[in-house]
Motif scaffolding. Structure first.
Motif, PDB file in Angstrom:
ATOM      1  N   ASN A  20       0.803  -1.222   0.000  1.00 55.09           N
ATOM      2  CA  ASN A  20       0.000   0.000   0.000  1.00 55.09           C
ATOM      3  C   ASN A  20       0.837   1.275   0.000  1.00 55.09           C
ATOM      4  OD1 ASN A  20      -2.445  -1.441   0.074  1.00 55.09           O
ATOM      5  ND2 ASN A  20      -2.195  -1.778   2.273  1.00 55.09           N
ATOM      6  N   ILE A  21       2.129   1.118  -0.260  1.00 50.31           N
ATOM      7  CA  ILE A  21       3.025   2.291  -0.256  1.00 50.31           C
ATOM      8  C   ILE A  21       3.201   2.801  -1.677  1.00 50.31           C
ATOM      9  CG2 ILE A  21       5.374   3.076   0.288  1.00 50.31           C
ATOM     10  CD1 ILE A  21       5.455   0.924   2.483  1.00 50.31           C
ATOM     11  N   ASP A  22       3.137   4.107  -1.850  1.00 53.94           N
ATOM     12  CA  ASP A  22       3.365   4.703  -3.176  1.00 53.94           C
ATOM     13  C   ASP A  22       4.801   4.456  -3.617  1.00 53.94           C
ATOM     14  OD1 ASP A  22       0.804   5.678  -3.257  1.00 53.94           O
ATOM     15  OD2 ASP A  22       1.343   7.633  -2.418  1.00 53.94           O
ATOM     16  N   ASN A  23       4.979   4.258  -4.920  1.00 55.63           N
ATOM     17  CA  ASN A  23       6.321   4.016  -5.486  1.00 55.63           C
ATOM     18  C   ASN A  23       7.037   2.878  -4.771  1.00 55.63           C
ATOM     19  OD1 ASN A  23       6.333   5.940  -7.545  1.00 55.63           O
ATOM     20  ND2 ASN A  23       6.838   7.572  -6.105  1.00 55.63           N
ATOM     21  N   ARG A  24       6.282   1.833  -4.442  1.00 55.24           N
ATOM     22  CA  ARG A  24       6.853   0.734  -3.655  1.00 55.24           C
ATOM     23  C   ARG A  24       7.988   0.015  -4.379  1.00 55.24           C
ATOM     24  NH1 ARG A  24       1.577  -0.569  -5.001  1.00 55.24           N
ATOM     25  NH2 ARG A  24       1.350  -2.202  -6.575  1.00 55.24           N
ATOM     26  N   GLU A  25       8.009   0.097  -5.715  1.00 54.28           N
ATOM     27  CA  GLU A  25       9.078  -0.570  -6.476  1.00 54.28           C
ATOM     28  C   GLU A  25      10.409   0.169  -6.362  1.00 54.28           C
ATOM     29  OE1 GLU A  25       5.104  -1.136  -8.506  1.00 54.28           O
ATOM     30  OE2 GLU A  25       6.297   0.601  -7.921  1.00 54.28           O
ATOM     31  N   LYS A  26      10.364   1.419  -5.885  1.00 51.69           N
ATOM     32  CA  LYS A  26      11.590   2.240  -5.870  1.00 51.69           C
ATOM     33  C   LYS A  26      12.138   2.445  -4.457  1.00 51.69           C
ATOM     34  CE  LYS A  26      10.452   4.539 -10.171  1.00 51.69           C
ATOM     35  NZ  LYS A  26      10.269   5.794 -10.904  1.00 51.69           N
ATOM     36  N   MET A  27      11.614   1.692  -3.501  1.00 50.68           N
ATOM     37  CA  MET A  27      12.032   1.911  -2.108  1.00 50.68           C
ATOM     38  C   MET A  27      13.498   1.564  -1.883  1.00 50.68           C
ATOM     39  SD  MET A  27       8.549   0.626  -0.243  1.00 50.68           S
ATOM     40  CE  MET A  27       9.070   0.915   1.441  1.00 50.68           C
ATOM     41  N   LEU A  28      13.959   0.453  -2.474  1.00 50.49           N
ATOM     42  CA  LEU A  28      15.363   0.063  -2.304  1.00 50.49           C
ATOM     43  C   LEU A  28      16.290   1.052  -3.019  1.00 50.49           C
ATOM     44  CD1 LEU A  28      17.341  -1.946  -1.080  1.00 50.49           C
ATOM     45  CD2 LEU A  28      17.107  -3.357  -3.126  1.00 50.49           C
TER      46      LEU A  28
END
Length: 254
Positions: free
Chosen positions: A100-108
Protein backbone atom coordinates in the motif's frame (compact mmCIF):
# COMPACT_ATOMS: atom_id res chain seq x y z
CA UNK A 1 30.20 7.08 -8.33
CA UNK A 2 29.79 3.38 -7.58
CA UNK A 3 27.90 0.77 -9.55
CA UNK A 4 24.94 -1.21 -8.20
CA UNK A 5 24.79 -4.77 -9.52
CA UNK A 6 21.96 -7.17 -8.72
CA UNK A 7 22.62 -10.92 -8.83
CA UNK A 8 19.33 -12.49 -9.78
CA UNK A 9 17.73 -15.61 -11.19
CA UNK A 10 14.38 -16.84 -9.95
CA UNK A 11 15.63 -20.42 -10.24
CA UNK A 12 17.06 -21.52 -6.88
CA UNK A 13 20.37 -23.28 -6.39
CA UNK A 14 22.24 -21.60 -9.24
CA UNK A 15 24.95 -20.05 -7.07
CA UNK A 16 23.68 -16.47 -6.61
CA UNK A 17 24.69 -16.15 -2.97
CA UNK A 18 27.97 -18.04 -3.43
CA UNK A 19 28.83 -15.71 -6.31
CA UNK A 20 27.81 -12.59 -4.36
CA UNK A 21 29.97 -13.47 -1.34
CA UNK A 22 33.03 -14.52 -3.31
CA UNK A 23 32.86 -11.85 -6.00
CA UNK A 24 32.56 -9.22 -3.24
CA UNK A 25 35.58 -10.62 -1.38
CA UNK A 26 37.61 -10.79 -4.59
CA UNK A 27 36.76 -7.19 -5.53
CA UNK A 28 37.77 -6.10 -2.01
CA UNK A 29 41.05 -8.03 -2.35
CA UNK A 30 41.63 -6.05 -5.56
CA UNK A 31 41.30 -2.87 -3.46
CA UNK A 32 37.76 -1.95 -4.46
CA UNK A 33 35.32 -0.82 -1.78
CA UNK A 34 32.31 -3.15 -1.76
CA UNK A 35 28.92 -3.26 -0.06
CA UNK A 36 26.85 -6.45 -0.13
CA UNK A 37 23.10 -5.86 0.27
CA UNK A 38 21.42 -9.07 1.39
CA UNK A 39 17.92 -8.93 -0.13
CA UNK A 40 17.09 -12.58 0.58
CA UNK A 41 15.12 -13.43 3.77
CA UNK A 42 17.30 -16.53 4.20
CA UNK A 43 20.20 -14.15 4.99
CA UNK A 44 22.82 -16.59 3.67
CA UNK A 45 25.00 -13.82 2.22
CA UNK A 46 25.05 -12.15 5.66
CA UNK A 47 26.04 -15.31 7.53
CA UNK A 48 28.45 -16.29 4.75
CA UNK A 49 30.36 -13.07 5.46
CA UNK A 50 30.51 -13.84 9.18
CA UNK A 51 27.56 -11.70 10.35
CA UNK A 52 25.43 -13.12 13.15
CA UNK A 53 22.01 -11.82 12.07
CA UNK A 54 20.54 -12.54 15.51
CA UNK A 55 22.79 -9.87 16.99
CA UNK A 56 22.11 -7.16 14.42
CA UNK A 57 19.78 -4.27 15.31
CA UNK A 58 19.09 -2.94 11.84
CA UNK A 59 18.78 -4.87 8.59
CA UNK A 60 17.57 -4.15 5.07
CA UNK A 61 14.07 -4.82 6.42
CA UNK A 62 14.23 -1.84 8.79
CA UNK A 63 15.60 0.31 5.96
CA UNK A 64 12.66 -0.56 3.72
CA UNK A 65 9.83 -0.71 6.24
CA UNK A 66 11.01 1.14 9.34
CA UNK A 67 12.68 4.05 7.52
CA UNK A 68 16.00 3.29 9.23
CA UNK A 69 18.99 5.09 7.73
CA UNK A 70 20.93 2.70 5.47
CA UNK A 71 24.24 3.96 6.89
CA UNK A 72 23.12 2.77 10.34
CA UNK A 73 22.42 -0.72 8.99
CA UNK A 74 25.90 -1.21 7.49
CA UNK A 75 27.95 -3.88 9.26
CA UNK A 76 31.72 -3.99 8.84
CA UNK A 77 32.97 -7.47 8.02
CA UNK A 78 36.37 -8.74 9.10
CA UNK A 79 37.54 -8.18 5.54
CA UNK A 80 39.01 -4.81 4.69
CA UNK A 81 36.93 -2.70 2.26
CA UNK A 82 33.97 -5.14 2.46
CA UNK A 83 30.74 -4.17 4.27
CA UNK A 84 27.26 -5.69 4.33
CA UNK A 85 23.69 -4.59 4.98
CA UNK A 86 22.34 -7.85 6.41
CA UNK A 87 18.95 -9.44 5.91
CA UNK A 88 16.46 -10.99 8.32
CA UNK A 89 13.62 -13.51 8.10
CA UNK A 90 11.25 -10.52 8.64
CA UNK A 91 11.92 -9.61 5.01
CA UNK A 92 9.45 -12.38 4.07
CA UNK A 93 6.62 -10.14 5.25
CA UNK A 94 8.00 -6.95 3.75
CA UNK A 95 6.32 -7.50 0.38
CA UNK A 96 2.88 -7.45 2.02
CA UNK A 97 3.77 -4.40 4.10
CA UNK A 98 4.95 -2.56 0.98
CA UNK A 99 1.80 -3.17 -1.06
CA UNK A 100 0.00 0.00 0.00
CA UNK A 101 3.03 2.29 -0.26
CA UNK A 102 3.36 4.70 -3.18
CA UNK A 103 6.32 4.02 -5.49
CA UNK A 104 6.85 0.73 -3.65
CA UNK A 105 9.08 -0.57 -6.48
CA UNK A 106 11.59 2.24 -5.87
CA UNK A 107 12.03 1.91 -2.11
CA UNK A 108 15.36 0.06 -2.30
CA UNK A 109 16.65 2.55 -4.90
CA UNK A 110 15.91 5.36 -2.42
CA UNK A 111 17.69 3.44 0.37
CA UNK A 112 20.85 2.83 -1.67
CA UNK A 113 21.15 6.12 -3.56
CA UNK A 114 23.01 7.94 -0.73
CA UNK A 115 25.57 5.09 -0.58
CA UNK A 116 26.64 5.10 -4.24
CA UNK A 117 29.43 7.60 -3.67
CA UNK A 118 30.85 5.58 -0.77
CA UNK A 119 31.48 2.30 -2.61
CA UNK A 120 32.97 1.21 -5.92
CA UNK A 121 30.51 -1.69 -6.13
CA UNK A 122 27.22 -2.45 -4.38
CA UNK A 123 26.17 -6.08 -4.93
CA UNK A 124 22.55 -7.05 -4.20
CA UNK A 125 21.96 -10.74 -3.46
CA UNK A 126 18.38 -11.40 -4.59
CA UNK A 127 16.05 -14.15 -3.41
CA UNK A 128 15.06 -16.94 -5.84
CA UNK A 129 11.77 -15.31 -6.82
CA UNK A 130 10.52 -12.46 -8.95
CA UNK A 131 8.57 -10.85 -6.11
CA UNK A 132 8.45 -7.21 -5.07
CA UNK A 133 11.83 -7.26 -3.28
CA UNK A 134 13.58 -8.57 -6.42
CA UNK A 135 11.71 -5.98 -8.52
CA UNK A 136 13.05 -3.36 -6.06
CA UNK A 137 16.58 -4.73 -6.52
CA UNK A 138 16.34 -4.55 -10.32
CA UNK A 139 14.87 -1.04 -10.12
CA UNK A 140 17.76 0.06 -7.90
CA UNK A 141 20.48 -1.62 -9.97
CA UNK A 142 22.59 -0.28 -12.81
CA UNK A 143 23.07 -3.81 -14.11
CA UNK A 144 22.33 -7.46 -13.42
CA UNK A 145 24.52 -10.55 -13.27
CA UNK A 146 22.54 -13.71 -14.07
CA UNK A 147 24.15 -16.88 -12.71
CA UNK A 148 23.24 -19.92 -14.85
CA UNK A 149 23.85 -23.41 -13.54
CA UNK A 150 25.45 -25.84 -16.01
CA UNK A 151 22.68 -28.40 -15.60
CA UNK A 152 19.73 -29.70 -17.57
CA UNK A 153 17.10 -27.15 -16.52
CA UNK A 154 19.52 -24.22 -16.63
CA UNK A 155 17.76 -22.28 -19.37
CA UNK A 156 14.34 -22.88 -17.87
CA UNK A 157 12.98 -19.62 -16.57
CA UNK A 158 15.61 -17.38 -18.18
CA UNK A 159 13.01 -16.14 -20.68
CA UNK A 160 10.75 -15.23 -17.74
CA UNK A 161 13.58 -13.30 -16.08
CA UNK A 162 14.44 -11.53 -19.36
CA UNK A 163 10.78 -10.57 -19.75
CA UNK A 164 10.81 -9.13 -16.21
CA UNK A 165 13.96 -7.16 -17.07
CA UNK A 166 12.25 -5.81 -20.21
CA UNK A 167 9.21 -4.68 -18.18
CA UNK A 168 11.41 -3.03 -15.54
CA UNK A 169 13.43 -1.25 -18.25
CA UNK A 170 10.27 0.06 -19.89
CA UNK A 171 8.39 1.10 -16.74
CA UNK A 172 10.80 1.60 -13.83
CA UNK A 173 14.49 1.64 -14.69
CA UNK A 174 15.40 2.44 -18.32
CA UNK A 175 19.13 2.39 -17.41
CA UNK A 176 19.14 -1.30 -16.35
CA UNK A 177 21.60 -3.38 -18.38
CA UNK A 178 22.62 -7.02 -18.33
CA UNK A 179 26.16 -7.10 -16.95
CA UNK A 180 26.51 -10.71 -18.01
CA UNK A 181 25.43 -14.31 -17.79
CA UNK A 182 27.72 -16.28 -15.48
CA UNK A 183 28.05 -20.04 -15.92
CA UNK A 184 28.28 -21.72 -12.50
CA UNK A 185 28.87 -25.28 -11.24
CA UNK A 186 30.72 -26.03 -14.47
CA UNK A 187 32.36 -29.43 -14.92
CA UNK A 188 34.41 -29.58 -18.13
CA UNK A 189 34.31 -33.40 -18.06
CA UNK A 190 30.56 -33.46 -18.61
CA UNK A 191 29.24 -33.20 -22.13
CA UNK A 192 26.04 -31.66 -20.76
CA UNK A 193 27.94 -28.80 -19.10
CA UNK A 194 29.76 -28.05 -22.34
CA UNK A 195 26.50 -28.21 -24.32
CA UNK A 196 24.83 -25.74 -21.97
CA UNK A 197 27.83 -23.42 -22.13
CA UNK A 198 27.68 -23.50 -25.95
CA UNK A 199 23.92 -22.93 -25.95
CA UNK A 200 24.10 -19.94 -23.60
CA UNK A 201 27.05 -18.55 -25.58
CA UNK A 202 25.23 -18.90 -28.92
CA UNK A 203 22.09 -17.21 -27.49
CA UNK A 204 23.73 -14.36 -25.60
CA UNK A 205 27.21 -14.08 -27.17
CA UNK A 206 29.15 -11.12 -25.71
CA UNK A 207 26.82 -10.98 -22.70
CA UNK A 208 28.36 -14.21 -21.36
CA UNK A 209 31.32 -13.78 -19.00
CA UNK A 210 34.53 -15.43 -20.21
CA UNK A 211 35.05 -16.66 -16.64
CA UNK A 212 33.14 -19.77 -15.61
CA UNK A 213 32.74 -20.89 -12.00
CA UNK A 214 33.82 -24.52 -11.87
CA UNK A 215 32.27 -27.06 -9.54
CA UNK A 216 34.48 -26.96 -6.44
CA UNK A 217 34.01 -28.55 -3.02
CA UNK A 218 35.99 -25.76 -1.32
CA UNK A 219 33.24 -23.29 -2.25
CA UNK A 220 30.69 -25.30 -0.26
CA UNK A 221 33.08 -25.92 2.63
CA UNK A 222 33.98 -22.24 2.97
CA UNK A 223 30.32 -21.31 3.57
CA UNK A 224 30.07 -23.64 6.56
CA UNK A 225 33.01 -21.70 8.05
CA UNK A 226 31.30 -18.35 7.27
CA UNK A 227 34.24 -17.33 5.09
CA UNK A 228 34.71 -16.39 1.44
CA UNK A 229 36.67 -19.11 -0.35
CA UNK A 230 39.49 -16.61 -0.85
CA UNK A 231 40.08 -16.76 2.92
CA UNK A 232 39.25 -20.46 3.35
CA UNK A 233 41.56 -21.73 0.59
CA UNK A 234 43.19 -19.07 -1.57
CA UNK A 235 44.69 -21.66 -3.92
CA UNK A 236 41.42 -23.47 -4.61
CA UNK A 237 39.77 -23.47 -8.01
CA UNK A 238 36.79 -21.60 -6.54
CA UNK A 239 39.02 -18.79 -5.28
CA UNK A 240 40.88 -18.54 -8.60
CA UNK A 241 37.62 -18.47 -10.62
CA UNK A 242 36.08 -15.69 -8.53
CA UNK A 243 39.26 -13.63 -8.67
CA UNK A 244 39.18 -13.98 -12.48
CA UNK A 245 35.54 -12.88 -12.45
CA UNK A 246 36.34 -9.82 -10.32
CA UNK A 247 39.17 -8.84 -12.69
CA UNK A 248 36.88 -9.32 -15.71
CA UNK A 249 34.19 -7.15 -14.10
CA UNK A 250 36.65 -4.38 -13.24
CA UNK A 251 38.09 -4.45 -16.77
CA UNK A 252 34.60 -4.33 -18.27
CA UNK A 253 33.77 -1.24 -16.21
CA UNK A 254 37.06 0.62 -16.50
Amino acid sequence: MGKIIALANQKGGVGKTTTTINLAASLAALEKTVLVVDADPQANASSGLGVDVKKVDKTIYECLIGSANAKDAIVKTEFERLDVIPSHINLVGAELEMLNIDNREKMLANVLRPLKDTYDYILIDCSPSLGLITVNALTAADSIIIPVQCEYFALEGISKLLNTIRIIKSKLNPELEIEGFLLTMYDARLRLANNIYEEVKSHFQDLVFSTVIQRNIKLSESQSYAQPVLVYDVASRGAVNHMQLAKELIEKNS
